[in-house]
Design a protein around this motif. Sequence first.
Motif, PDB file in Angstrom:
ATOM      1  N   THR A   9     -29.670 -53.446   4.772  1.00  0.00           N
ATOM      2  CA  THR A   9     -28.495 -54.532   4.856  1.00  0.00           C
ATOM      3  C   THR A   9     -27.313 -54.275   3.888  1.00  0.00           C
ATOM      4  O   THR A   9     -26.116 -54.675   4.346  1.00  0.00           O
ATOM      5  N   THR A  10     -27.656 -53.936   2.805  1.00  0.00           N
ATOM      6  CA  THR A  10     -26.551 -53.729   1.913  1.00  0.00           C
ATOM      7  C   THR A  10     -25.557 -52.506   2.260  1.00  0.00           C
ATOM      8  O   THR A  10     -24.329 -52.820   2.299  1.00  0.00           O
ATOM      9  N   SER A  11     -25.968 -51.549   2.939  1.00  0.00           N
ATOM     10  CA  SER A  11     -25.167 -50.583   3.382  1.00  0.00           C
ATOM     11  C   SER A  11     -24.375 -51.058   4.591  1.00  0.00           C
ATOM     12  O   SER A  11     -23.319 -50.803   4.745  1.00  0.00           O
ATOM     13  N   ARG A  12     -24.940 -51.768   5.488  1.00  0.00           N
ATOM     14  CA  ARG A  12     -24.341 -52.401   6.765  1.00  0.00           C
ATOM     15  C   ARG A  12     -23.213 -53.005   6.299  1.00  0.00           C
ATOM     16  O   ARG A  12     -22.189 -53.242   6.780  1.00  0.00           O
ATOM     17  N   GLN A  13     -23.412 -53.995   5.238  1.00  0.00           N
ATOM     18  CA  GLN A  13     -22.518 -54.982   4.589  1.00  0.00           C
ATOM     19  C   GLN A  13     -21.367 -54.187   4.220  1.00  0.00           C
ATOM     20  O   GLN A  13     -20.073 -54.502   4.412  1.00  0.00           O
ATOM     21  N   ASP A 119     -11.092 -44.075   3.281  1.00  0.00           N
ATOM     22  CA  ASP A 119     -11.871 -44.943   2.377  1.00  0.00           C
ATOM     23  C   ASP A 119     -13.102 -45.506   3.140  1.00  0.00           C
ATOM     24  O   ASP A 119     -14.418 -45.434   2.537  1.00  0.00           O
ATOM     25  N   VAL A 120     -13.052 -46.038   4.440  1.00  0.00           N
ATOM     26  CA  VAL A 120     -13.986 -46.452   5.423  1.00  0.00           C
ATOM     27  C   VAL A 120     -15.098 -45.132   5.686  1.00  0.00           C
ATOM     28  O   VAL A 120     -16.206 -45.245   5.556  1.00  0.00           O
ATOM     29  N   LEU A 121     -14.378 -44.079   5.842  1.00  0.00           N
ATOM     30  CA  LEU A 121     -15.193 -42.958   5.965  1.00  0.00           C
ATOM     31  C   LEU A 121     -16.149 -42.470   4.897  1.00  0.00           C
ATOM     32  O   LEU A 121     -17.397 -42.358   5.268  1.00  0.00           O
ATOM     33  N   ARG A 122     -15.568 -42.477   3.777  1.00  0.00           N
ATOM     34  CA  ARG A 122     -16.365 -42.334   2.515  1.00  0.00           C
ATOM     35  C   ARG A 122     -17.438 -43.345   2.258  1.00  0.00           C
ATOM     36  O   ARG A 122     -18.859 -43.052   2.119  1.00  0.00           O
ATOM     37  N   THR A 123     -17.145 -44.559   2.477  1.00  0.00           N
ATOM     38  CA  THR A 123     -18.123 -45.780   2.689  1.00  0.00           C
ATOM     39  C   THR A 123     -19.137 -45.664   3.582  1.00  0.00           C
ATOM     40  O   THR A 123     -20.607 -45.577   3.267  1.00  0.00           O
ATOM     41  N   ALA A 124     -18.741 -45.201   4.845  1.00  0.00           N
ATOM     42  CA  ALA A 124     -19.915 -44.801   5.797  1.00  0.00           C
ATOM     43  C   ALA A 124     -20.630 -43.738   5.615  1.00  0.00           C
ATOM     44  O   ALA A 124     -21.940 -43.639   5.631  1.00  0.00           O
ATOM     45  N   GLU A 125     -20.187 -42.630   5.091  1.00  0.00           N
ATOM     46  CA  GLU A 125     -20.937 -41.547   4.679  1.00  0.00           C
ATOM     47  C   GLU A 125     -21.985 -41.911   3.659  1.00  0.00           C
ATOM     48  O   GLU A 125     -23.139 -41.349   3.679  1.00  0.00           O
ATOM     49  N   GLU A 126     -21.368 -42.729   2.624  1.00  0.00           N
ATOM     50  CA  GLU A 126     -22.452 -43.060   1.231  1.00  0.00           C
ATOM     51  C   GLU A 126     -23.580 -43.875   2.065  1.00  0.00           C
ATOM     52  O   GLU A 126     -24.809 -43.897   1.717  1.00  0.00           O
ATOM     53  N   ASN A 128     -24.922 -43.576   5.205  1.00  0.00           N
ATOM     54  CA  ASN A 128     -25.639 -42.634   6.095  1.00  0.00           C
ATOM     55  C   ASN A 128     -25.097 -43.389   7.521  1.00  0.00           C
ATOM     56  O   ASN A 128     -26.247 -43.478   8.390  1.00  0.00           O
ATOM     57  N   ASP A 129     -23.995 -44.132   7.628  1.00  0.00           N
ATOM     58  CA  ASP A 129     -23.541 -44.746   8.953  1.00  0.00           C
ATOM     59  C   ASP A 129     -22.741 -43.939   9.705  1.00  0.00           C
ATOM     60  O   ASP A 129     -21.681 -43.782   9.763  1.00  0.00           O
ATOM     61  N   ASP A 130     -23.496 -42.991  10.570  1.00  0.00           N
ATOM     62  CA  ASP A 130     -22.873 -42.056  11.269  1.00  0.00           C
ATOM     63  C   ASP A 130     -22.087 -42.460  12.505  1.00  0.00           C
ATOM     64  O   ASP A 130     -20.984 -42.118  12.481  1.00  0.00           O
ATOM     65  N   ALA A 131     -22.369 -43.585  12.956  1.00  0.00           N
ATOM     66  CA  ALA A 131     -21.593 -44.065  14.223  1.00  0.00           C
ATOM     67  C   ALA A 131     -20.188 -44.585  13.710  1.00  0.00           C
ATOM     68  O   ALA A 131     -19.333 -44.285  14.098  1.00  0.00           O
ATOM     69  N   THR A 132     -20.400 -45.337  12.394  1.00  0.00           N
ATOM     70  CA  THR A 132     -19.397 -45.775  12.074  1.00  0.00           C
ATOM     71  C   THR A 132     -18.143 -44.521  11.538  1.00  0.00           C
ATOM     72  O   THR A 132     -17.184 -44.438  11.826  1.00  0.00           O
ATOM     73  N   ALA A 133     -18.831 -43.563  11.048  1.00  0.00           N
ATOM     74  CA  ALA A 133     -18.097 -42.494  10.506  1.00  0.00           C
ATOM     75  C   ALA A 133     -17.310 -41.844  11.726  1.00  0.00           C
ATOM     76  O   ALA A 133     -16.311 -41.296  11.959  1.00  0.00           O
TER      77      ALA A 133
END
Length: 155
Positions: A9-13, A119-126, A128-133
């Motif tokens: 949940t925190t990572s999705r947020q 910045d969004v890419l770095r957040t997504a990588e942290e 493990n949000d591959d789809a956003t990346a």
Amino acid sequence: MDINIGIDTTSRQASATALSKLLASTYTLYLKTHGYHWNVEGPHFQQLHIQFMEQYTEMWTAVDELAERIRALGHYAPASYAEMSKLSAVTEETQRPDWRQMVITLATGHEQVAKIARDVLRTAEEANDDATADVVAPRITLHEKTAWMLRATAA
């Protein structure tokens, strides 16, 4: 229904919050580009009118994809001018610049959006949000290339 896509949940947020800033900045740049398309004048009118149309058409498609990714993460996408303005790193156009200033302003806007996308890419990588990346990485390339083309036009 609970969301169970392998991202907590925190990572999705975090991803949704970062994507919202990118969405708002892209949308503001879209609006600016579309306005310039309507109002450009001068010796490069035809070239810029077409170039701006290609750019705003691409961004129109992109904002939909960004908003849909936010929704897939279980959050609401910003959906008003007030929200977009609050979140956007790109400032709204309030003047009627000449063609050269339009080009310079848009180049700067694309550079800003590329930085936000990074910045969004770095957040997504942290997260493990591959789809956003996957959604965001091509945005970086596109905005950097567009900025380069606009800088070359203004030279």
